[in-house]
Enzyme design. Structure first.
Site, mmCIF file in Angstrom:
data_model
loop_
_atom_site.group_PDB
_atom_site.id
_atom_site.type_symbol
_atom_site.label_atom_id
_atom_site.label_comp_id
_atom_site.label_asym_id
_atom_site.label_seq_id
_atom_site.Cartn_x
_atom_site.Cartn_y
_atom_site.Cartn_z
ATOM 1 N N SER A 140 -30.138 4.799 -41.177
ATOM 2 C CA SER A 140 -30.786 3.551 -40.552
ATOM 3 C C SER A 140 -31.304 3.883 -39.284
ATOM 4 O O SER A 140 -31.122 5.158 -38.734
ATOM 5 C CB SER A 140 -29.187 2.725 -40.177
ATOM 6 O OG SER A 140 -29.686 1.810 -39.202
ATOM 7 N N TYR A 153 -20.481 1.640 -37.268
ATOM 8 C CA TYR A 153 -21.810 1.707 -38.030
ATOM 9 C C TYR A 153 -22.732 2.798 -37.310
ATOM 10 O O TYR A 153 -23.186 3.715 -38.127
ATOM 11 C CB TYR A 153 -22.477 0.587 -38.020
ATOM 12 C CG TYR A 153 -23.773 0.257 -38.941
ATOM 13 C CD1 TYR A 153 -23.574 0.151 -40.200
ATOM 14 C CD2 TYR A 153 -25.038 0.599 -38.401
ATOM 15 C CE1 TYR A 153 -24.596 -0.227 -41.135
ATOM 16 C CE2 TYR A 153 -26.180 0.423 -38.959
ATOM 17 C CZ TYR A 153 -26.004 0.226 -40.448
ATOM 18 O OH TYR A 153 -27.102 -0.049 -41.439
HETATM 19 P P1 NAD Z 1 -26.219 -5.321 -49.027
HETATM 20 O O1 NAD Z 1 -25.097 -5.930 -48.215
HETATM 21 O O2 NAD Z 1 -27.094 -6.198 -49.503
HETATM 22 O O3 NAD Z 1 -25.820 -4.383 -50.131
HETATM 23 C C1 NAD Z 1 -24.469 -3.468 -49.814
HETATM 24 C C2 NAD Z 1 -24.306 -2.746 -51.495
HETATM 25 O O4 NAD Z 1 -23.222 -2.054 -51.050
HETATM 26 C C3 NAD Z 1 -23.726 -3.964 -52.187
HETATM 27 O O5 NAD Z 1 -24.280 -3.644 -53.466
HETATM 28 C C4 NAD Z 1 -22.458 -3.765 -52.125
HETATM 29 O O6 NAD Z 1 -21.726 -4.027 -53.440
HETATM 30 C C5 NAD Z 1 -22.171 -2.179 -51.971
HETATM 31 N N1 NAD Z 1 -20.886 -2.045 -51.313
HETATM 32 C C6 NAD Z 1 -20.307 -2.560 -50.205
HETATM 33 N N2 NAD Z 1 -19.365 -2.098 -50.149
HETATM 34 C C7 NAD Z 1 -18.878 -1.213 -51.136
HETATM 35 C C8 NAD Z 1 -17.824 -0.465 -51.403
HETATM 36 N N3 NAD Z 1 -16.786 -0.421 -50.786
HETATM 37 N N4 NAD Z 1 -17.943 0.167 -52.720
HETATM 38 C C9 NAD Z 1 -18.994 -0.028 -53.447
HETATM 39 N N5 NAD Z 1 -20.152 -0.529 -53.151
HETATM 40 C C10 NAD Z 1 -20.246 -1.243 -52.024
HETATM 41 O O7 NAD Z 1 -26.803 -4.332 -47.885
HETATM 42 P P2 NAD Z 1 -28.193 -3.785 -47.635
HETATM 43 O O8 NAD Z 1 -28.709 -4.341 -46.620
HETATM 44 O O9 NAD Z 1 -28.968 -3.778 -48.758
HETATM 45 O O10 NAD Z 1 -27.981 -2.460 -47.199
HETATM 46 C C11 NAD Z 1 -27.991 -1.136 -48.166
HETATM 47 C C12 NAD Z 1 -28.008 0.127 -47.084
HETATM 48 O O11 NAD Z 1 -29.021 0.051 -46.437
HETATM 49 C C13 NAD Z 1 -26.796 0.275 -46.166
HETATM 50 O O12 NAD Z 1 -26.249 1.417 -46.198
HETATM 51 C C14 NAD Z 1 -26.964 -0.280 -44.915
HETATM 52 O O13 NAD Z 1 -26.440 0.203 -43.797
HETATM 53 C C15 NAD Z 1 -28.789 0.336 -44.956
HETATM 54 N N6 NAD Z 1 -29.548 -0.330 -43.880
HETATM 55 C C16 NAD Z 1 -29.845 -1.651 -43.909
HETATM 56 C C17 NAD Z 1 -30.645 -2.229 -43.165
HETATM 57 C C18 NAD Z 1 -30.844 -3.839 -43.210
HETATM 58 O O14 NAD Z 1 -31.389 -4.180 -42.208
HETATM 59 N N7 NAD Z 1 -30.315 -4.498 -44.186
HETATM 60 C C19 NAD Z 1 -31.125 -1.413 -42.002
HETATM 61 C C20 NAD Z 1 -30.807 -0.067 -41.959
HETATM 62 C C21 NAD Z 1 -29.875 0.460 -42.981
#
Ligand code: NAD
Length: 258
Positions: A140, A153
């Site tokens: 991130s 986080y």
């Molecule tokens: P999201 O909430 O849409 O998806 C998260 C996924 O992780 C889901 O498939 C969920 O089932 C899975 N998950 C959560 N807890 C879990 C657990 N205990 N066991 C197994 N699976 C689990 O989130 P996203 O926005 O798609 O984020 C994906 C990644 O990208 C994350 O690591 C997040 O930190 C990172 N990220 C997101 C953003 C953003 O702006 N969306 C920015 C930077 C980094």
């Protein structure tokens, strides 16, 4: 006939992970879908139908090392190789430190950081045997900069960069590269939840949260798209990216430049 390359993508039942799964399937990879939600079975079926590849759903809780080891065992039983591991599953919790529950801290460290260690360890021997492996960690912009109220986080994502660098060194003699992507805000269910909560907390509209809070940090006033992340991840997974390892690549609309 050479076996298709296989990609295991954690947290691929939603958001960024789901879009990565579609992008890798479209490029002909077999896909292991993972997450905690029931939709995973349907997502795997859809990938198979739409892209003429093979896919399975292997649910696992990122907090449970035994379940993660089983995912890798079952992946190898089914596909006999694992070319790409994308440690994407992640969760967020926002609260000032004096209100931050230690259980939430532990959950976030387990899900965002320890799972990447456990899965990298589990695929390591196979990737060494193949003399080919690509581990891509969804870090991130919060791996590079901080924001208030996100102690767990920000800590987990900074540490993920440390893990990336160590594994890049250890993987180097074995054809294994390890890199991290550092996105700014991407409009996914994870961010929608934050927008909703911040609107309630500050008593302002969701549009104002987007323009006055989230995107103020982006010099380019846009959300990062999953298309950008998918294209970059596909490149890092390719043979041409063999000399790129140990990096933390910002895709953050120049947030970390300021
Ligand atoms: P999201 O909430 O849409 O998806 C998260 C996924 O992780 C889901 O498939 C969920 O089932 C899975 N998950 C959560 N807890 C879990 C657990 N205990 N066991 C197994 N699976 C689990 O989130 P996203 O926005 O798609 O984020 C994906 C990644 O990208 C994350 O690591 C997040 O930190 C990172 N990220 C997101 C953003 C953003 O702006 N969306 C920015 C930077 C980094």
């Amino acid at each position: 006939k050479a076996k298709r390359a296989t990609a295991l993508i954690t947290g691929s039942t939603s958001g960024i992970g789901h879009d990565l799964a579609k992008g890798f399937a479209a490029k002909g990879y077999n896909i292991v879908v993972n997450g905690t939600r029931k939709e995973g079975y349907q997502i795997a079926e859809q990938l198979k139908l739409e892209h003429n590849i093979d896919a399975i759903y292997l649910p696992a809780n990122m907090k449970n090392a035994d379940e993660l080891n089983t995912v890798v065992e079952k992946t190898l039983e089914k596909f006999e190789r694992i070319d790409v591991l994308i440690n994407n599953a992640g969760v967020q919790y926002v609260a000032p430190i004096d209100e931050f529950p230690i259980e939430k801290w532990r959950d976030i460290i387990d899900i965002n950081l320890t799972s990447a260690f456990v899965l990298s360890k589990a695929v390591w021997q196979q990737m060494k045997k193949q003399h080919f492996g690509r581990i891509i960690n969804m870090a991130s912009v919060h791996s590079l900069v901080a924001s208030e109220y996100k102690t767990a986080y920000v800590s987990s994502k900074h540490a993920l960069i440390g893990l990336t660098k160590v594994l890049a060194l250890e993987g180097a003699p074995h054809g294994i590269t390890v890199n991290s992507l550092c996105p700014g805000y991407v409009r996914t269910p994870l961010v929608d939840k934050q927008i909703h909560n911040q609107a309630k907390y500050h008593n302002i509209s969701e549009e104002d949260v987007i323009s006055k809070i989230l995107l103020t940090k982006h010099a380019i006033k846009e959300f990062v798209t999953t298309d950008t992340l998918t294209e970059l991840t596909l490149f890092l997974a390719s043979a041409q990216a063999s000399t790129i390892s140990g990096t933390a690549i910002p895709i953050d609309c120049a947030w970390s430049s300021s």
